[in-house]
Design a protein around this motif. Structure first.
Motif, PDB file in Angstrom:
ATOM      1  N   ASP A 130      43.679  48.767  37.228  1.00 44.83           N
ATOM      2  CA  ASP A 130      44.546  48.255  38.289  1.00 44.83           C
ATOM      3  C   ASP A 130      45.808  47.629  37.700  1.00 44.83           C
ATOM      4  OD1 ASP A 130      43.015  48.993  40.432  1.00 44.83           O
ATOM      5  OD2 ASP A 130      42.151  47.011  40.783  1.00 44.83           O
ATOM      6  N   SER A 156      44.113  41.409  34.083  1.00 43.04           N
ATOM      7  CA  SER A 156      42.978  42.013  33.393  1.00 43.04           C
ATOM      8  C   SER A 156      41.825  42.237  34.360  1.00 43.04           C
ATOM      9  CB  SER A 156      42.537  41.125  32.228  1.00 43.04           C
ATOM     10  OG  SER A 156      42.246  39.827  32.687  1.00 43.04           O
ATOM     11  N   ALA A 157      40.985  43.218  34.030  1.00 41.80           N
ATOM     12  CA  ALA A 157      39.835  43.558  34.874  1.00 41.80           C
ATOM     13  C   ALA A 157      38.943  42.331  35.024  1.00 41.80           C
ATOM     14  CB  ALA A 157      39.062  44.717  34.261  1.00 41.80           C
ATOM     15  N   THR A 211      39.551  41.058  43.497  1.00 41.93           N
ATOM     16  CA  THR A 211      39.168  41.115  42.087  1.00 41.93           C
ATOM     17  C   THR A 211      39.771  42.363  41.465  1.00 41.93           C
ATOM     18  OG1 THR A 211      37.096  39.981  42.588  1.00 41.93           O
ATOM     19  CG2 THR A 211      37.227  41.122  40.476  1.00 41.93           C
ATOM     20  N   VAL A 212      40.423  42.184  40.320  1.00 42.14           N
ATOM     21  CA  VAL A 212      41.097  43.281  39.636  1.00 42.14           C
ATOM     22  C   VAL A 212      40.055  44.200  39.003  1.00 42.14           C
ATOM     23  CG1 VAL A 212      42.733  43.863  37.801  1.00 42.14           C
ATOM     24  CG2 VAL A 212      43.074  41.799  39.166  1.00 42.14           C
ATOM     25  N   SER A 213      40.170  45.506  39.265  1.00 43.68           N
ATOM     26  CA  SER A 213      39.287  46.514  38.658  1.00 43.68           C
ATOM     27  C   SER A 213      39.963  47.090  37.423  1.00 43.68           C
ATOM     28  CB  SER A 213      39.010  47.644  39.648  1.00 43.68           C
ATOM     29  OG  SER A 213      38.392  47.145  40.807  1.00 43.68           O
ATOM     30  N   ALA A 214      39.191  47.798  36.591  1.00 44.91           N
ATOM     31  CA  ALA A 214      39.747  48.427  35.390  1.00 44.91           C
ATOM     32  C   ALA A 214      40.819  49.429  35.810  1.00 44.91           C
ATOM     33  CB  ALA A 214      38.653  49.112  34.597  1.00 44.91           C
TER      34      ALA A 214
END
Length: 115
Positions: free
Chosen positions: A68, A102-103, A63-66
């Motif tokens: 990243d 995107s996050a 999962t993409v974090s803010a």
């Protein structure tokens, strides 16, 4: 004076012999035979990926974090690999149009780079 008329040309019909019909049938069936041979040689793998998608065990998810980026994710999951290769594999596996992520977005990670 008498008018001179040209003789009418005799029209001949095209006739296919048995040999010609066999040749025409063979040429028409050639693309199907090539496709069948390709499927047999590849073990049906090409047909399976079209119908079934990627096998369930061929990737992990992250999962993409803010903050990243694909580059930072590539460096995190495969520190010894070239990040360009990892980014390319992630883009292809997820069918991304570009590098925009995107996050909160879930990305599939190829099994070879999965933690």
């Amino acid at each position: 004076m008498t008018a001179i008329t040209a003789p009418m040309a005799h029209r001949t019909r095209l006739r296919l012999t048995a040999r010609g019909r066999r040749l025409l049938t063979a040429v028409a069936a050639l693309p199907a035979a090539i496709a069948l041979a390709f499927a047999v040689v590849s073990g049906g793998a090409a047909l399976a990926t079209i119908d079934d998608g990627a096998p369930a065990q061929s990737f992990a998810t992250v999962t993409v974090s803010a903050g990243d980026t694909l580059w930072s994710i590539a460096e995190d999951i495969a520190p010894t690999a070239d990040p360009r290769d990892v980014v390319d594999a992630i883009v292809r596996l997820n069918a991304l149009d570009g590098a925009q992520i995107s996050a909160g977005q879930s990305l599939a990670i190829p099994a070879e780079y999965a933690p």
